[in-house]
Design an enzyme around this catalytic site. Structure first.
Site, mmCIF file in Angstrom:
data_model
loop_
_atom_site.group_PDB
_atom_site.id
_atom_site.type_symbol
_atom_site.label_atom_id
_atom_site.label_comp_id
_atom_site.label_asym_id
_atom_site.label_seq_id
_atom_site.Cartn_x
_atom_site.Cartn_y
_atom_site.Cartn_z
ATOM 1 N N LYS A 230 0.812 -1.188 -0.146
ATOM 2 C CA LYS A 230 0.230 0.034 0.153
ATOM 3 C C LYS A 230 0.891 1.286 -0.070
ATOM 4 O O LYS A 230 0.697 2.059 -0.843
ATOM 5 C CB LYS A 230 -0.606 0.092 1.261
ATOM 6 C CG LYS A 230 -1.967 -1.078 1.426
ATOM 7 C CD LYS A 230 -2.955 -0.582 2.627
ATOM 8 C CE LYS A 230 -2.197 -0.555 4.049
ATOM 9 N NZ LYS A 230 -1.726 -1.473 4.448
ATOM 10 N N ARG B 225 -8.701 1.666 9.870
ATOM 11 C CA ARG B 225 -7.913 0.258 9.973
ATOM 12 C C ARG B 225 -8.969 -0.583 11.126
ATOM 13 O O ARG B 225 -8.751 -1.774 11.283
ATOM 14 C CB ARG B 225 -7.114 0.551 11.225
ATOM 15 C CG ARG B 225 -5.410 0.649 10.953
ATOM 16 C CD ARG B 225 -4.964 -0.535 10.051
ATOM 17 N NE ARG B 225 -3.556 -0.759 10.345
ATOM 18 C CZ ARG B 225 -2.449 0.013 9.994
ATOM 19 N NH1 ARG B 225 -2.560 0.792 9.233
ATOM 20 N NH2 ARG B 225 -1.269 -0.805 10.281
ATOM 21 N N ARG C 65 11.294 -7.571 5.136
ATOM 22 C CA ARG C 65 11.242 -6.127 4.714
ATOM 23 C C ARG C 65 12.023 -5.235 5.606
ATOM 24 O O ARG C 65 12.228 -5.114 6.843
ATOM 25 C CB ARG C 65 9.641 -5.587 4.994
ATOM 26 C CG ARG C 65 9.459 -4.236 4.661
ATOM 27 C CD ARG C 65 8.150 -3.998 4.543
ATOM 28 N NE ARG C 65 7.500 -3.581 5.708
ATOM 29 C CZ ARG C 65 6.234 -3.091 5.999
ATOM 30 N NH1 ARG C 65 5.459 -2.846 4.893
ATOM 31 N NH2 ARG C 65 5.547 -2.884 7.198
ATOM 32 N N ARG D 119 12.138 -2.293 10.853
ATOM 33 C CA ARG D 119 11.228 -1.730 11.856
ATOM 34 C C ARG D 119 10.825 -2.709 13.037
ATOM 35 O O ARG D 119 10.560 -3.971 12.718
ATOM 36 C CB ARG D 119 9.638 -1.452 11.250
ATOM 37 C CG ARG D 119 9.695 -0.269 10.477
ATOM 38 C CD ARG D 119 8.497 -0.121 9.663
ATOM 39 N NE ARG D 119 7.227 -0.492 10.152
ATOM 40 C CZ ARG D 119 5.883 -0.418 9.707
ATOM 41 N NH1 ARG D 119 5.764 0.314 8.583
ATOM 42 N NH2 ARG D 119 4.797 -0.694 10.183
ATOM 43 N N ARG E 176 0.537 -8.643 14.565
ATOM 44 C CA ARG E 176 -0.131 -7.748 13.536
ATOM 45 C C ARG E 176 -0.912 -8.271 12.459
ATOM 46 O O ARG E 176 -2.094 -7.825 12.077
ATOM 47 C CB ARG E 176 1.128 -7.135 12.899
ATOM 48 C CG ARG E 176 1.709 -6.078 13.694
ATOM 49 C CD ARG E 176 2.923 -5.582 12.582
ATOM 50 N NE ARG E 176 2.597 -4.614 11.836
ATOM 51 C CZ ARG E 176 3.531 -4.254 10.771
ATOM 52 N NH1 ARG E 176 4.853 -4.837 10.667
ATOM 53 N NH2 ARG E 176 3.170 -3.299 9.695
HETATM 54 P P1 AMP Z 1 1.855 0.874 9.403
HETATM 55 O O1 AMP Z 1 2.795 1.614 9.098
HETATM 56 O O2 AMP Z 1 0.578 1.213 8.443
HETATM 57 O O3 AMP Z 1 1.898 -0.570 9.137
HETATM 58 O O4 AMP Z 1 1.216 1.003 11.010
HETATM 59 C C1 AMP Z 1 2.222 0.859 11.853
HETATM 60 C C2 AMP Z 1 1.290 0.668 13.142
HETATM 61 O O5 AMP Z 1 0.563 2.063 13.466
HETATM 62 C C3 AMP Z 1 0.142 -0.170 13.258
HETATM 63 O O6 AMP Z 1 0.597 -1.278 13.461
HETATM 64 C C4 AMP Z 1 -0.489 0.496 14.224
HETATM 65 O O7 AMP Z 1 -0.143 0.055 15.699
HETATM 66 C C5 AMP Z 1 -0.332 2.078 14.218
HETATM 67 N N1 AMP Z 1 -1.501 2.666 13.408
HETATM 68 C C6 AMP Z 1 -1.454 3.260 12.039
HETATM 69 N N2 AMP Z 1 -2.552 3.536 11.508
HETATM 70 C C7 AMP Z 1 -3.359 3.272 12.605
HETATM 71 C C8 AMP Z 1 -4.914 3.401 12.329
HETATM 72 N N3 AMP Z 1 -5.466 3.722 11.373
HETATM 73 N N4 AMP Z 1 -5.330 2.877 13.627
HETATM 74 C C9 AMP Z 1 -4.723 2.309 14.688
HETATM 75 N N5 AMP Z 1 -3.538 2.215 14.668
HETATM 76 C C10 AMP Z 1 -2.747 2.594 13.562
#
Ligand code: AMP
Length: 218
Positions: free
Chosen positions: A13, A89, A128, A160, A171
């Protein structure tokens, strides 16, 4: 264009959002990048978010919704199209998004699913690496070479914390339980489109562009 990108962690994404942002000259809001920035700057929001993120859990809906409320208002004020990567989410976040757009008297163009099966997501996440400077990602399924740097900007790359084995499983569970139901949510609203997420970056971009052309979206 107001676009939501859907797909599991590791579905591509973020990468596609970067490409589409440049191609269509629109803004991209990655909530994950935004939160990681807050952590780096050691803000109150960052401190609050870190404890959830480190475990692969979701930051509470109320926190995320209030961030999005502000951001979408800013985009509309600038008459700027945007792509949301990582929001919504959960179903309550999706409901809140549609509600805030309604209040702003605008509509969501599409929720686009980048469709990748779960076993492939796990494989990609565990190999990754992410650039500290520009957030671009790269996969090293056979292990990262010692001298690897970001191919986009030459920055230092790192794994990360939430891409480490212990957290990936959580996750994926969180994704299946909270986020995958959004596919049905947007389908029921007639807003869902999907593209096959297997293939090269360029192939997937081409599929998205073809879809946009078919739907007359520019
Ligand atoms: P991502 O980079 O999109 O994989 O997000 C990394 C982490 O940020 C996720 O595992 C959540 O802990 C937090 N996060 C990002 N976006 C959201 C969201 N819309 N709602 C809740 N937690 C979020």
């Amino acid at each position: 264009m107001r676009l939501v990108l859907l797909g599991g962690p590791g579905s591509g994404k973020g990468t596609q959002a970067d490409v589409l942002k440049k191609k269509y000259n629109i803004a991209k809001l990655s909530t994950g990048d935004l939160l990681r920035g807050e952590i780096t700057n050691n803000t109150e929001l960052g401190k609050q978010a870190k404890s959830y993120m480190d475990k692969g859990e979701l930051v509470p809906d109320s926190v995320m919704i209030s961030i999005l409320d502000k951001k979408t208002i800013e985009f509309e004020a600038k008459k700027q199209g945007y792509i949301l990567d990582g929001f919504p989410r959960t179903v309550p976040q999706a409901e809140a998004l549609l509600e805030m757009l309604k209040k702003q008297d605008v509509t969501l163009t599409m929720a686009l699913l980048i469709d990748v099966p779960e076993h492939e997501l796990v494989r990609r996440l565990s190999s990754r690496w992410t650039c500290k400077n520009c957030s671009a990602t790269v996969g090293y399924p056979d292990g990262k070479p010692d001298d690897a740097i970001c191919s986009q900007c030459g920055g230092e790359i790192y794994q990360r914390d939430d891409d480490k084995k212990e957290t990936i499983e959580n996750r994926m569970d969180v994704y299946m339980k909270n986020t995958a139901p959004l596919i049905g949510f947007f389908r029921n609203k007639g807003l869902l489109e999907s593209v096959d997420g297997f293939g090269s970056l360029e192939q997937i971009t081409q599929r998205i562009i073809m879809l946009f052309t078919e739907k007359d979206i520019v």
